[in-house]
Design a protein around this motif. Structure first.
Motif, PDB file in Angstrom:
ATOM      1  N   ARG A 204       0.836  -1.247   0.238  1.00  0.00           N
ATOM      2  CA  ARG A 204       0.022  -0.093  -0.052  1.00  0.00           C
ATOM      3  C   ARG A 204       0.686   1.388  -0.077  1.00  0.00           C
ATOM      4  O   ARG A 204       2.007   1.291   0.600  1.00  0.00           O
ATOM      5  N   VAL A 205       0.290   2.202  -0.627  1.00  0.00           N
ATOM      6  CA  VAL A 205       1.125   3.582  -0.752  1.00  0.00           C
ATOM      7  C   VAL A 205       1.007   4.332   0.666  1.00  0.00           C
ATOM      8  O   VAL A 205      -0.010   4.287   1.240  1.00  0.00           O
ATOM      9  N   GLU A 206       2.314   5.021   1.122  1.00  0.00           N
ATOM     10  CA  GLU A 206       2.122   5.699   2.125  1.00  0.00           C
ATOM     11  C   GLU A 206       2.032   6.862   2.023  1.00  0.00           C
ATOM     12  O   GLU A 206       3.045   7.570   1.049  1.00  0.00           O
ATOM     13  N   PRO A 227      -5.829  -1.813  12.122  1.00  0.00           N
ATOM     14  CA  PRO A 227      -5.281  -1.550  10.954  1.00  0.00           C
ATOM     15  C   PRO A 227      -6.360  -1.367   9.552  1.00  0.00           C
ATOM     16  O   PRO A 227      -6.266  -0.564   8.857  1.00  0.00           O
ATOM     17  N   VAL A 228      -7.371  -2.231   9.902  1.00  0.00           N
ATOM     18  CA  VAL A 228      -8.446  -2.244   9.039  1.00  0.00           C
ATOM     19  C   VAL A 228      -9.112  -0.819   8.938  1.00  0.00           C
ATOM     20  O   VAL A 228      -9.467  -0.512   7.818  1.00  0.00           O
ATOM     21  N   GLN A 229      -9.554  -0.377   9.864  1.00  0.00           N
ATOM     22  CA  GLN A 229     -10.211   0.902   9.945  1.00  0.00           C
ATOM     23  C   GLN A 229      -9.215   2.017   9.522  1.00  0.00           C
ATOM     24  O   GLN A 229      -9.730   3.103   8.913  1.00  0.00           O
ATOM     25  N   MET A 230      -7.916   1.989   9.684  1.00  0.00           N
ATOM     26  CA  MET A 230      -7.051   3.088   9.265  1.00  0.00           C
ATOM     27  C   MET A 230      -7.040   3.018   8.016  1.00  0.00           C
ATOM     28  O   MET A 230      -6.764   3.962   7.391  1.00  0.00           O
ATOM     29  N   ASP A 231      -6.786   1.784   7.487  1.00  0.00           N
ATOM     30  CA  ASP A 231      -6.729   1.678   5.910  1.00  0.00           C
ATOM     31  C   ASP A 231      -8.013   2.076   5.122  1.00  0.00           C
ATOM     32  O   ASP A 231      -7.928   2.757   4.373  1.00  0.00           O
ATOM     33  N   LYS A 232      -9.105   2.154   5.978  1.00  0.00           N
ATOM     34  CA  LYS A 232     -10.424   2.384   5.185  1.00  0.00           C
ATOM     35  C   LYS A 232     -10.484   3.789   5.243  1.00  0.00           C
ATOM     36  O   LYS A 232     -10.903   4.514   4.224  1.00  0.00           O
ATOM     37  N   VAL A 233      -9.728   4.478   6.384  1.00  0.00           N
ATOM     38  CA  VAL A 233      -9.682   6.036   6.159  1.00  0.00           C
ATOM     39  C   VAL A 233      -8.913   6.761   4.850  1.00  0.00           C
ATOM     40  O   VAL A 233      -9.206   7.554   4.173  1.00  0.00           O
TER      41      VAL A 233
END
Length: 282
Positions: A204-206, A227-233
């Motif tokens: 994933r792109v940072e 991590p799942v919710q942070m990635d959703k943001v």
């Protein structure tokens, strides 16, 4: 029908061409009234008059006026056109577009040297996804979805010309589609991408500063860092950058509000003032 009547009156008087998209979405009772309006205009054109009565008012007629309609027959929510309307238009049938050819030309124009191979992979992926993933009302595997991915791939190619082309397209396909999947379809789609791009790993792109801002906002609001919710943001952030409008869909208590508010607060922390205005759709 009154709104359409006003549009038609305007077209007739200024001699413009008007195209009514998805015409057969109009209710059948309204279509019958519109057919009468169109018949009145057609009769005026055939008789080559300068003025004629239309909807209770006498208006000028510019002979250059043209009316066109588009329709997708057989779709849900579409009405079969009455014969009285069909008789007023000359039909032109369009075939399904060659998606692979469109993808190849678009990729070539963005500087992809392996455009032919990559276009094949794209169209095969969308075909398999349409067949194997669950049927959801917000899933779109048509040309509109493909062109959005192609635009994103072109932007990524110009931003990172040193990256391999397969990796650029793989990332565009994943990042543009990943946010819209229901939970059960995520592993299936990722497996399809792995099969089409064997041996390729695409992290994933940072986003410099943004990921850290998301963590700070969640911690300050006493949320557990998932991590799942942070990635959703991050997914919502990416979607907002590439789409004109965005719909956040999910069950009650699924975290929609947290994701939206976290994105706004994270952007505000980074110096991009972001406000939300709640509008009652009812």
């Amino acid at each position: 029908f009154q709104a359409v009547g006003q549009i038609l009156a305007g077209l007739v008087q200024c001699g413009a061409w008007g195209c009514f998209d998805e015409f057969n979405r109009i209710d059948i009772s309204v279509l019958s009234v519109i057919s009468t309006q169109l018949q009145t205009i057609r009769s005026a054109l055939v008789n080559k008059v300068n003025r004629f009565p239309f909807e209770g008012v006498e208006i000028d007629l510019d002979m250059k006026v043209g009316v066109f309609i588009t329709m997708n027959p057989g779709y849900a929510g579409r009405t079969e056109l009455p014969e009285s309307v069909k008789a007023l238009f000359r039909p032109v049938v369009c075939i399904l577009p060659d998606l692979e050819m469109i993808c190849m030309i678009s990729l070539f124009s963005d500087g992809f040297l392996q455009a032919k191979v990559l276009a094949k992979k794209m169209t095969v992926l969308y075909k398999l996804a349409r067949e194997q993933l669950s049927k959801q009302s917000h899933y779109d595997w048509g040309l509109r979805a493909l062109t959005a991915v192609l635009r994103m791939a072109g932007v990524m190619k110009r931003a990172s010309p040193e990256l391999p082309e397969t990796l650029v397209l793989m990332r565009a396909l994943r990042d543009m589609n990943y946010p819209k999947f229901v939970y059960e379809d995520v592993p299936l789609f990722l497996d399809l991408i792995k099969d089409l791009f064997p041996g390729k790993d695409c992290p994933r792109v940072e986003y410099a500063g943004f990921n850290e801002a998301v963590v700070k906002v969640l911690e300050s609001n006493k949320y557990i860092l998932l991590p799942v919710q942070m990635d959703k943001v991050v997914q919502l952030y990416e979607t907002m950058m590439t789409r004109h409008s965005t719909m956040v869909v999910g069950p009650t208590g699924g975290g929609k509000t947290v994701v939206i508010n976290t994105l706004c607060d994270a952007q505000t922390q980074m110096g991009l003032m972001t406000k939300t205005y709640t509008i009652n759709p009812k």
